[in-house]
Scaffold this active site. Structure first.
Site, PDB file in Angstrom:
ATOM      1  N   ASP A 123      -8.588  26.033 -62.441  1.00 10.47           N
ATOM      2  CA  ASP A 123      -9.129  24.722 -62.392  1.00 10.47           C
ATOM      3  C   ASP A 123      -7.498  24.257 -62.207  1.00 10.47           C
ATOM      4  O   ASP A 123      -7.110  23.712 -61.548  1.00 10.47           O
ATOM      5  CB  ASP A 123      -9.601  23.669 -63.401  1.00 10.47           C
ATOM      6  CG  ASP A 123      -9.898  22.060 -63.316  1.00 10.47           C
ATOM      7  OD1 ASP A 123      -8.791  21.546 -61.846  1.00 10.47           O
ATOM      8  OD2 ASP A 123     -10.259  21.871 -63.992  1.00 10.47           O
ATOM      9  N   HIS A 154     -13.578  16.482 -74.725  1.00 10.00           N
ATOM     10  CA  HIS A 154     -14.972  15.589 -73.386  1.00 10.00           C
ATOM     11  C   HIS A 154     -15.865  14.658 -75.045  1.00 10.00           C
ATOM     12  O   HIS A 154     -16.373  13.946 -74.114  1.00 10.00           O
ATOM     13  CB  HIS A 154     -15.379  16.092 -72.949  1.00 10.00           C
ATOM     14  CG  HIS A 154     -15.076  16.217 -70.987  1.00 10.00           C
ATOM     15  ND1 HIS A 154     -15.454  16.902 -69.446  1.00 10.00           N
ATOM     16  CD2 HIS A 154     -13.539  15.510 -71.172  1.00 10.00           C
ATOM     17  CE1 HIS A 154     -14.791  16.727 -68.899  1.00 10.00           C
ATOM     18  NE2 HIS A 154     -13.423  16.235 -69.181  1.00 10.00           N
ATOM     19  N   LYS A 189     -19.764  21.089 -58.806  1.00  4.54           N
ATOM     20  CA  LYS A 189     -20.338  19.881 -60.007  1.00  4.54           C
ATOM     21  C   LYS A 189     -19.995  18.924 -60.552  1.00  4.54           C
ATOM     22  O   LYS A 189     -19.232  18.523 -60.236  1.00  4.54           O
ATOM     23  CB  LYS A 189     -19.642  20.984 -61.433  1.00  4.54           C
ATOM     24  CG  LYS A 189     -18.120  20.790 -62.166  1.00  4.54           C
ATOM     25  CD  LYS A 189     -17.989  21.332 -63.284  1.00  4.54           C
ATOM     26  CE  LYS A 189     -16.040  21.508 -63.217  1.00  4.54           C
ATOM     27  NZ  LYS A 189     -15.705  21.404 -64.604  1.00  4.54           N
ATOM     28  N   LYS A 212     -11.214  19.821 -56.550  1.00  4.81           N
ATOM     29  CA  LYS A 212     -10.728  18.974 -56.769  1.00  4.81           C
ATOM     30  C   LYS A 212     -10.325  17.721 -55.873  1.00  4.81           C
ATOM     31  O   LYS A 212      -9.117  17.477 -55.807  1.00  4.81           O
ATOM     32  CB  LYS A 212      -9.934  17.722 -58.464  1.00  4.81           C
ATOM     33  CG  LYS A 212     -11.258  18.684 -59.643  1.00  4.81           C
ATOM     34  CD  LYS A 212     -10.615  18.083 -61.201  1.00  4.81           C
ATOM     35  CE  LYS A 212     -11.870  18.885 -61.583  1.00  4.81           C
ATOM     36  NZ  LYS A 212     -11.310  19.412 -63.342  1.00  4.81           N
ATOM     37  N   HIS A 254     -16.559  16.784 -59.589  1.00  6.24           N
ATOM     38  CA  HIS A 254     -15.840  15.580 -59.595  1.00  6.24           C
ATOM     39  C   HIS A 254     -15.023  15.231 -60.583  1.00  6.24           C
ATOM     40  O   HIS A 254     -14.686  16.724 -60.978  1.00  6.24           O
ATOM     41  CB  HIS A 254     -17.312  15.304 -60.242  1.00  6.24           C
ATOM     42  CG  HIS A 254     -17.756  15.242 -61.934  1.00  6.24           C
ATOM     43  ND1 HIS A 254     -18.915  14.842 -62.623  1.00  6.24           N
ATOM     44  CD2 HIS A 254     -17.543  16.777 -62.160  1.00  6.24           C
ATOM     45  CE1 HIS A 254     -18.628  15.802 -63.807  1.00  6.24           C
ATOM     46  NE2 HIS A 254     -18.067  17.005 -63.213  1.00  6.24           N
ATOM     47  N   GLU A 268     -14.647  29.194 -65.874  1.00  5.45           N
ATOM     48  CA  GLU A 268     -13.638  28.258 -65.510  1.00  5.45           C
ATOM     49  C   GLU A 268     -12.593  27.848 -66.703  1.00  5.45           C
ATOM     50  O   GLU A 268     -13.150  28.180 -68.050  1.00  5.45           O
ATOM     51  CB  GLU A 268     -14.338  26.744 -65.339  1.00  5.45           C
ATOM     52  CG  GLU A 268     -12.900  25.666 -64.672  1.00  5.45           C
ATOM     53  CD  GLU A 268     -14.023  24.217 -64.305  1.00  5.45           C
ATOM     54  OE1 GLU A 268     -13.242  23.104 -64.500  1.00  5.45           O
ATOM     55  OE2 GLU A 268     -15.287  23.979 -63.973  1.00  5.45           O
ATOM     56  N   ASP A 298     -16.891  25.640 -68.562  1.00  3.96           N
ATOM     57  CA  ASP A 298     -15.641  25.415 -68.373  1.00  3.96           C
ATOM     58  C   ASP A 298     -14.603  25.165 -69.757  1.00  3.96           C
ATOM     59  O   ASP A 298     -15.373  24.094 -70.376  1.00  3.96           O
ATOM     60  CB  ASP A 298     -15.610  23.352 -66.974  1.00  3.96           C
ATOM     61  CG  ASP A 298     -14.134  22.830 -67.837  1.00  3.96           C
ATOM     62  OD1 ASP A 298     -13.536  24.009 -67.685  1.00  3.96           O
ATOM     63  OD2 ASP A 298     -13.527  21.938 -66.878  1.00  3.96           O
ATOM     64  N   SER A 325      -8.896  14.812 -69.029  1.00  2.00           N
ATOM     65  CA  SER A 325      -8.361  17.073 -68.707  1.00  2.00           C
ATOM     66  C   SER A 325      -8.071  16.931 -67.633  1.00  2.00           C
ATOM     67  O   SER A 325      -8.637  17.449 -66.938  1.00  2.00           O
ATOM     68  CB  SER A 325      -9.943  18.172 -69.315  1.00  2.00           C
ATOM     69  OG  SER A 325      -8.931  19.492 -69.373  1.00  2.00           O
ATOM     70  N   GLU A 365     -17.216  22.660 -71.348  1.00  2.00           N
ATOM     71  CA  GLU A 365     -18.593  22.073 -70.940  1.00  2.00           C
ATOM     72  C   GLU A 365     -19.811  23.500 -71.043  1.00  2.00           C
ATOM     73  O   GLU A 365     -18.793  24.458 -70.112  1.00  2.00           O
ATOM     74  CB  GLU A 365     -17.849  21.692 -69.611  1.00  2.00           C
ATOM     75  CG  GLU A 365     -17.507  20.487 -69.029  1.00  2.00           C
ATOM     76  CD  GLU A 365     -17.288  20.310 -67.203  1.00  2.00           C
ATOM     77  OE1 GLU A 365     -17.861  21.127 -66.571  1.00  2.00           O
ATOM     78  OE2 GLU A 365     -16.073  18.949 -67.041  1.00  2.00           O
ATOM     79  N   GLU A 378     -19.608  12.460 -69.418  1.00  2.00           N
ATOM     80  CA  GLU A 378     -20.597  13.894 -67.818  1.00  2.00           C
ATOM     81  C   GLU A 378     -21.395  13.218 -68.146  1.00  2.00           C
ATOM     82  O   GLU A 378     -22.547  13.982 -67.123  1.00  2.00           O
ATOM     83  CB  GLU A 378     -19.584  14.496 -67.911  1.00  2.00           C
ATOM     84  CG  GLU A 378     -17.999  14.486 -67.596  1.00  2.00           C
ATOM     85  CD  GLU A 378     -17.705  16.122 -66.343  1.00  2.00           C
ATOM     86  OE1 GLU A 378     -18.106  16.817 -67.166  1.00  2.00           O
ATOM     87  OE2 GLU A 378     -15.879  15.448 -66.746  1.00  2.00           O
TER      88      GLU A 378
END
Length: 431
Positions: A321, A157, A397, A346, A374, A294, A246, A41, A166, A209
């Site tokens: 993000d 995901h 995270k 990131k 990550h 997020e 997220d 993503s 998430e 993840e």
């Protein structure tokens, strides 16, 4: 001892079975390796991850061109240079690339070299990597971060109907990092038993993840929050563990309707405005122990962000993000508009360690928090664990306490905690 004698690179695999770049930098002190992660993503303004596009190899996802750039142009330019000059070397690579988004060499080529430079420099300086990173950013306050464990997956995901990407747990009430890890693991296993009992054996298969992706109906997105609260309570940590999300709302954005589609993964449409989505988030923070949200809106929906950030002030942070992509220009715009009050950092979004550090320093100066992150396509490289401590960010995270490429980072943080001994401070956010 600090002079680069050779730069080498090779194509290796990330945790999703896709190729990525490993850089090997040599000095008289030895060889230093760094492996670059990859996201699924991704924000459209991220630095360019260079792929070969040759459908006959790895379905077009090979990185031989990026590897070649390291072994040729970057090797030629950096051999003989001093690894102790991180900023100068990073700026040289950016200049040689000559593009705004590092699309010439590829950010995956440049970042691998940048990471390896700092690893070699730390050894040359005789200090651990986290200490060297702290020196690079002028930080005297080392801190073990609160781990935000991604335990329930949706969005891009997961194959379920959940629109939000998430659902995380953050043990902010732990006395130290070791206890935070224990709390996270115990809640994760309680949650696993609950999910298995409620949704069946298949529901506890883990995603990229390490989180679970139970077959929850998508429309509302609230059911996972109820599961998390129950798992936290069952584990005996009520009041000590907060919830993070997220939302990855760019994935839900319907350009034609100019609204968000809560059932974008299905055949029917459930459209809501940014205002309606904001009201949903606010209502959740009133019902559940939230501390962080997020990407609640799309990366171009600048109007919706400041309203939520203001509404949640003092309750939960709003993290950028896709909106900010660890890019100084995007971050400055978000600061001016009051879009959010925390940065998801990131390193592969921007492509050099220097630029990542500069981004963290900028937001800290403006009263924001930083969550080091990550990517979904991770590796065994533990760099971000040292980065989080060196920055003193207080938040990280890096997935569930499951899957080797995720636990590698957590295990490195446990080692760092041991190395710091009585000096090991733990807690949420910058001091």
């Amino acid at each position: 001892m600090s002079t680069i004698t050779k730069l080498h690179a090779r194509e290796v695999l990330d945790s999703r079975g896709n190729p990525t770049v490993e850089v090997e930098l040599s000095t008289e002190n030895g060889a230093f390796r760094a492996i670059v992660p990859s996201g699924a993503s991704t924000g459209k303004r991220e630095a360019c991850e260079k792929r070969d596009g040759d459908a006959s190899r790895y379905l077009g996802k090979g990185v031989q061109e990026a590897v070649y750039a390291v072994k040729t142009q970057l090797n030629q330019a950096l051999t003989g240079k001093n690894v102790m000059e991180q900023r100068a070397l990073d700026e040289l690579m950016v200049k040689l690339d000559g593009t705004d988004n590092k699309s010439n060499f590829g950010a995956n080529a440049i970042l691998g070299v940048s990471m390896a430079i700092s690893k070699a420099a730390a050894v040359n300086a005789g200090v651990p990597l986290y200490q060297y990173i702290a020196q690079l950013c002028g930080n005297e306050h080392l801190k073990l971060p609160v781990p935000c464990f991604n335990v329930i997956n949706g969005g891009s995901h997961a194959g379920n109907a959940l629109p939000f990407q998430e659902y995380m747990i953050a043990p902010v009430g732990a006395k130290d990092f070791s206890e935070a890890m224990r709390m996270g693991c115990e809640i994760y296993h309680k949650l696993k038993s609950m999910v298995k009992k409620k949704y069946g054996q298949d529901a506890v298969n883990v995603g990229d993840e390490g989180g679970f992706a139970p077959p929850i109906a998508g429309k509302g997105g609230e059911e996972p929050l109820q599961l998390l609260v129950e798992a936290i309570k069952e584990a005996g940590y009520e009041g000590k563990v907060k919830i993070c999300m997220d939302c990855a709302a760019s994935e839900m954005w319907n350009e034609e309707a100019r609204q968000y589609d809560l059932t974008f993964k299905g055949d029917t449409r459930t459209l809501v405005s940014g205002k309606e989505l904001s009201e949903m988030y606010v209502s959740w923070t009133e019902k559940y122990p939230f501390i962080s949200i997020e990407d609640p809106f799309g990366e171009d929906d600048w109007d919706s962000w400041p309203l939520l950030t203001q509404a949640l002030k003092g309750k939960a942070q709003v993290v950028g993000d896709d909106l900010t992509v660890t890019n100084m220009k995007c971050i400055k715009q978000a600061i001016e508009k009051g879009s959010c009050n925390a940065l998801l950092l990131k390193i592969n979004q921007i492509g050099t360690i220097t630029e990542a550090i500069d981004a963290a320093k900028l937001v800290k100066e403006n009263g924001w928090q930083v969550m080091v992150s990550h990517r979904s396509g991770e590796t065994e490289d533990t760099y971000i664990a040292d980065l989080a401590v060196g920055l003193g960010a207080g938040q990280i995270k890096t997935g569930a306490p499951c899957r080797g490429e995720r636990t590698a980072k957590y295990n490195q943080l446990l080692r760092i905690e041991e190395m710091l001994g009585a000096k090991a401070e733990y807690g949420w956010g910058f001091n």
